[in-house]
Motif scaffolding. Structure first.
Motif, short mmCIF file in Angstrom:
data_model
loop_
_atom_site.label_atom_id
_atom_site.label_comp_id
_atom_site.label_asym_id
_atom_site.label_seq_id
_atom_site.Cartn_x
_atom_site.Cartn_y
_atom_site.Cartn_z
N LEU A 91 0.54 25.61 -31.85
CA LEU A 91 1.52 24.98 -30.97
C LEU A 91 2.70 25.93 -30.72
N ASP A 92 3.21 26.54 -31.78
CA ASP A 92 4.40 27.38 -31.68
C ASP A 92 4.16 28.70 -30.97
N TYR A 111 3.35 27.46 -26.86
CA TYR A 111 4.73 27.84 -26.58
C TYR A 111 5.02 29.20 -27.21
N THR A 170 7.57 30.66 -29.67
CA THR A 170 8.62 30.28 -30.60
C THR A 170 9.10 31.49 -31.38
N SER A 206 14.41 16.76 -29.10
CA SER A 206 13.17 16.49 -28.39
C SER A 206 12.13 15.92 -29.35
N LEU A 217 9.36 17.04 -29.73
CA LEU A 217 8.60 18.18 -30.25
C LEU A 217 9.27 18.83 -31.46
N ASP A 218 10.48 18.43 -31.80
CA ASP A 218 11.23 19.12 -32.86
C ASP A 218 10.48 19.14 -34.18
N PRO A 255 7.10 18.74 -34.90
CA PRO A 255 5.93 19.63 -34.88
C PRO A 255 6.30 21.11 -34.81
N VAL A 256 7.34 21.43 -34.03
CA VAL A 256 7.74 22.84 -33.90
C VAL A 256 8.29 23.37 -35.22
N THR A 285 13.56 23.11 -27.01
CA THR A 285 12.56 22.06 -26.82
C THR A 285 13.00 21.05 -25.76
N ILE A 345 8.40 16.70 -21.46
CA ILE A 345 7.46 17.59 -22.13
C ILE A 345 7.65 19.00 -21.58
#
Length: 244
Positions: free
Chosen positions: A23-24, A28, A30, A52, A54-55, A57-58, A153, A163
């Motif tokens: 994901l990171d 995306y 990161t 967000s 997503l915070d 999971p990120v 995010t 998103i």
């Protein structure tokens, strides 16, 4: 209260860690800094700002150590719920349930890491106020607290449910460790309030430092169609009221 055999199994990291990394760094972009601030062993509470959904999971994917994040129980439904449980995350009842905190403490007592978004609801991410749940976890377990700044995010006036498009650049910065303890002769509630204030100040300062270093600003706040500020502290003992 959760018992030891109800704790998320350690094997949950075997598949969830690669997914977090994907994901990171694939979906995306990161940029992660401050990993050396995270203790290599022992209990750690990761306290991050919240802008967000997503915070969590990120932060999970960026951390040098696996963690169990407190997530609102409404997310534990259907396929997503199976993913959350299978990855070892902790459901939080926002109406008032201490079980999530006690589960978190048991995980910390076992030397593991717990992630929490103590602002409760998605907002500007400036950490202007936080719940006492993070302080309770740190004081009762003796865990080190690592402030975490998450930027990118959500940007500008994007809605809190927005998103981000793939390949957007995120920034995750792990700050210097802090330790909070109950002082001799200090009442329990006083200790929690003081410790929460210390953690909030450290997190707010770290977020502003990350903004200056990265050049990535915080999103605008407030945004429409979200819970009121008064609702963010309804969870018992200061557990996060809204994540992600």
């Amino acid at each position: 209260m959760a018992t030891e055999n109800q704790l998320p199994a350690e094997w949950t990291r075997l598949w969830s860690r690669p997914v977090g990394w994907f994901l990171d760094h694939v979906i995306y972009r990161t940029v992660v800094s401050g990993k050396s601030n995270v203790p290599a062993a022992g209990p750690v509470v990761f306290a991050a700002n919240h802008i967000s959904f997503l915070d969590g999971p990120v932060m999970f994917g960026a951390s040098p150590r696996p963690m169990h994040i407190l997530v609102k129980k409404e997310m534990f439904k259907g396929f997503l719920g199976r993913v959350l449980r299978g990855s070892g995350q902790i459901p939080v009842d926002r109406t008032g349930d201490r079980r999530a905190l006690h589960t978190g403490k048991q995980l910390l007592d076992a030397g593991r890491c717990v992630g929490i978004l103590p602002e409760g609801t998605r907002g500007s991410g400036a950490a202007e106020s936080i719940s006492n749940g993070v302080a309770w976890l740190a004081i009762t377990s003796g865990a080190t607290v690592i402030p975490v700044a998450i930027l990118g995010t959500r940007q500008g006036d994007e809605h809190r449910d927005h998103i981000p498009t793939p390949r957007r650049k995120f920034h995750v910065s792990f700050g210097e460790p802090i330790t909070v303890k109950r002082r001799k002769g200090e009442a329990g509630r006083v200790s929690m309030d003081r410790a929460a204030a210390e953690i909030r100040e450290a997190l707010a300062e770290h977020v502003q430092d990350a903004v200056r270093v990265t050049g990535q600003g915080l999103p605008q706040d407030p945004a429409p169609r979200e819970t009121t500020p008064q609702h963010r502290h309804t969870a018992v003992a200061g557990t996060p009221a809204d994540h992600p």
